[in-house]
Scaffold this motif. Structure first.
Motif, PDB file in Angstrom:
ATOM      1  N   LEU A 139       5.678  -0.112 -15.634  1.00  0.00           N
ATOM      2  CA  LEU A 139       4.382  -0.397 -16.224  1.00  0.00           C
ATOM      3  C   LEU A 139       4.397  -1.831 -16.750  1.00  0.00           C
ATOM      4  N   PRO A 140       3.228  -2.447 -16.915  1.00  0.00           N
ATOM      5  CA  PRO A 140       3.204  -3.830 -17.407  1.00  0.00           C
ATOM      6  C   PRO A 140       3.947  -3.956 -18.742  1.00  0.00           C
ATOM      7  N   GLY A 141       4.857  -4.921 -18.806  1.00  0.00           N
ATOM      8  CA  GLY A 141       5.620  -5.174 -20.018  1.00  0.00           C
ATOM      9  C   GLY A 141       6.810  -4.249 -20.215  1.00  0.00           C
ATOM     10  N   MET A 142       7.034  -3.326 -19.307  1.00  0.00           N
ATOM     11  CA  MET A 142       8.136  -2.378 -19.460  1.00  0.00           C
ATOM     12  C   MET A 142       9.408  -2.967 -18.878  1.00  0.00           C
ATOM     13  N   ARG A 143      10.492  -2.852 -19.638  1.00  0.00           N
ATOM     14  CA  ARG A 143      11.798  -3.309 -19.164  1.00  0.00           C
ATOM     15  C   ARG A 143      12.820  -2.221 -19.434  1.00  0.00           C
ATOM     16  N   PHE A 144      13.715  -2.063 -18.476  1.00  0.00           N
ATOM     17  CA  PHE A 144      14.786  -1.096 -18.637  1.00  0.00           C
ATOM     18  C   PHE A 144      16.106  -1.837 -18.597  1.00  0.00           C
ATOM     19  N   PRO A 145      17.047  -1.421 -19.423  1.00  0.00           N
ATOM     20  CA  PRO A 145      18.383  -2.013 -19.299  1.00  0.00           C
ATOM     21  C   PRO A 145      18.996  -1.590 -17.965  1.00  0.00           C
ATOM     22  N   THR A 146      19.726  -2.479 -17.377  1.00  0.00           N
ATOM     23  CA  THR A 146      20.330  -2.189 -16.080  1.00  0.00           C
ATOM     24  C   THR A 146      21.832  -1.974 -16.247  1.00  0.00           C
TER      25      THR A 146
ATOM     26  N   PHE B 148      23.890   7.817 -11.473  1.00  0.00           N
ATOM     27  CA  PHE B 148      24.086   9.097 -12.153  1.00  0.00           C
ATOM     28  C   PHE B 148      22.790   9.900 -12.199  1.00  0.00           C
ATOM     29  N   THR B 149      21.699   9.252 -12.608  1.00  0.00           N
ATOM     30  CA  THR B 149      20.439   9.990 -12.745  1.00  0.00           C
ATOM     31  C   THR B 149      19.938  10.484 -11.390  1.00  0.00           C
ATOM     32  N   GLN B 150      20.120   9.689 -10.355  1.00  0.00           N
ATOM     33  CA  GLN B 150      19.649  10.135  -9.045  1.00  0.00           C
ATOM     34  C   GLN B 150      20.553  11.188  -8.447  1.00  0.00           C
ATOM     35  N   GLY B 151      21.855  11.099  -8.725  1.00  0.00           N
ATOM     36  CA  GLY B 151      22.768  12.165  -8.298  1.00  0.00           C
ATOM     37  C   GLY B 151      22.414  13.479  -8.979  1.00  0.00           C
ATOM     38  N   LEU B 152      22.103  13.398 -10.286  1.00  0.00           N
ATOM     39  CA  LEU B 152      21.679  14.577 -11.043  1.00  0.00           C
ATOM     40  C   LEU B 152      20.360  15.119 -10.486  1.00  0.00           C
ATOM     41  N   HIS B 153      19.440  14.213 -10.164  1.00  0.00           N
ATOM     42  CA  HIS B 153      18.133  14.596  -9.615  1.00  0.00           C
ATOM     43  C   HIS B 153      18.306  15.382  -8.310  1.00  0.00           C
ATOM     44  N   VAL B 154      19.137  14.873  -7.430  1.00  0.00           N
ATOM     45  CA  VAL B 154      19.343  15.526  -6.134  1.00  0.00           C
ATOM     46  C   VAL B 154      20.095  16.853  -6.302  1.00  0.00           C
ATOM     47  N   ALA B 155      21.157  16.862  -7.105  1.00  0.00           N
ATOM     48  CA  ALA B 155      21.952  18.087  -7.290  1.00  0.00           C
ATOM     49  C   ALA B 155      21.117  19.200  -7.927  1.00  0.00           C
ATOM     50  N   VAL B 156      20.376  18.870  -8.975  1.00  0.00           N
ATOM     51  CA  VAL B 156      19.545  19.874  -9.642  1.00  0.00           C
ATOM     52  C   VAL B 156      18.384  20.272  -8.729  1.00  0.00           C
TER      53      VAL B 156
ATOM     54  N   THR C 138      14.405  12.684 -14.544  1.00  0.00           N
ATOM     55  CA  THR C 138      15.193  11.741 -13.749  1.00  0.00           C
ATOM     56  C   THR C 138      14.331  11.078 -12.676  1.00  0.00           C
ATOM     57  N   GLY C 139      13.384  11.832 -12.122  1.00  0.00           N
ATOM     58  CA  GLY C 139      12.465  11.240 -11.143  1.00  0.00           C
ATOM     59  C   GLY C 139      11.523  10.239 -11.784  1.00  0.00           C
ATOM     60  N   LEU C 140      11.062  10.543 -12.995  1.00  0.00           N
ATOM     61  CA  LEU C 140      10.202   9.616 -13.728  1.00  0.00           C
ATOM     62  C   LEU C 140      10.952   8.323 -14.031  1.00  0.00           C
ATOM     63  N   TYR C 141      12.211   8.445 -14.421  1.00  0.00           N
ATOM     64  CA  TYR C 141      13.045   7.263 -14.678  1.00  0.00           C
ATOM     65  C   TYR C 141      13.141   6.408 -13.418  1.00  0.00           C
ATOM     66  N   SER C 142      13.404   7.047 -12.288  1.00  0.00           N
ATOM     67  CA  SER C 142      13.500   6.323 -11.017  1.00  0.00           C
ATOM     68  C   SER C 142      12.171   5.655 -10.678  1.00  0.00           C
ATOM     69  N   HIS C 143      11.082   6.383 -10.865  1.00  0.00           N
ATOM     70  CA  HIS C 143       9.765   5.836 -10.550  1.00  0.00           C
ATOM     71  C   HIS C 143       9.452   4.609 -11.416  1.00  0.00           C
ATOM     72  N   LEU C 144       9.759   4.720 -12.697  1.00  0.00           N
ATOM     73  CA  LEU C 144       9.470   3.595 -13.589  1.00  0.00           C
ATOM     74  C   LEU C 144      10.387   2.398 -13.344  1.00  0.00           C
ATOM     75  N   LEU C 145      11.577   2.631 -12.833  1.00  0.00           N
ATOM     76  CA  LEU C 145      12.434   1.508 -12.449  1.00  0.00           C
ATOM     77  C   LEU C 145      11.865   0.801 -11.226  1.00  0.00           C
TER      78      LEU C 145
END
Length: 191
Positions: free
Chosen positions: A60-67, A74-82, A49-56
């Motif tokens: 990286l060049p050419g990387m796109r994430f759906p928003t 959700f992912t950051q809430g999970l990151h903090v809770a865990v 979940t932290g890697l996902y946040s970092h990459l958002l």
């Protein structure tokens, strides 16, 4: 017998008495493995979940994430809770293996010395990472280093240290992964 031999012998006796005094029915290799697998799973969830946040934040060049709405929350809430749940798991694991810190001599071979140093790196980074993460939830930064970059780098150190620790302890992990403790398996002698 030299002075150092006598001192070492006396220290070994005291350490053995301390380990005996710390003996507890719950301090078994099985308990250590069970808590360890929960702890490793928690660190993996936080890492991903932290890697996902970092990459958002720094793609990286050419990387796109759906928003998609709510996915980041959700992912950051999970990151903090865990991440918060890691603290009692980590303290529990350290409690189960604490008598191992009282072995004398601390390392009997260069390989054991390297193993103990890698465990020291794992423990110190595993204690620091959730602690600074928890302080970050209050948006308080009493340290001179940049939080995000340090938190990200420590995550890689922890994941690498966990991989090394699992590789070294794999025989113990395999032995106690599913098996219930037996009376003669008491203690963490092989952990």
């Amino acid at each position: 017998m030299s002075v150092t031999d006598r001192a070492s012998s006396a220290l070994a006796e005291r350490m053995a008495r301390a380990r005996g005094a710390l003996a507890a029915p719950a301090r078994t290799a099985r308990t250590t493995v069970v808590i360890g697998r929960l702890l490793a799973a928690a660190f993996v969830v936080c890492f991903l979940t932290g890697l996902y946040s970092h990459l958002l934040q720094e793609p990286l060049p050419g990387m796109r994430f759906p928003t998609w709405p709510g996915v980041y929350a959700f992912t950051q809430g999970l990151h903090v809770a865990v991440g918060i749940a890691i603290l009692p798991l980590l303290l529990g694991k350290l409690w189960t293996v604490f008598p191992r810190l009282l072995l004398w001599p601390p390392a009997g071979s260069p390989l054991q010395l390297v193993e103990r140093a890698s465990v020291g790196l794992l423990v110190s980074s595993a204690l620091l990472e959730p602690a600074i993460g928890l302080v970050n939830t209050y948006q308080w930064y009493p340290w001179p280093f940049p939080f995000r970059q340090t938190h990200y780098a420590l995550a890689w150190v922890i994941v690498g240290s966990i991989a090394l620790h699992v590789a070294v302890k794999l025989p113990t992990i395999v032995r106690y992964w599913r098996r219930r403790s037996i009376a003669h398996d008491r203690g963490v002698a092989d952990e």
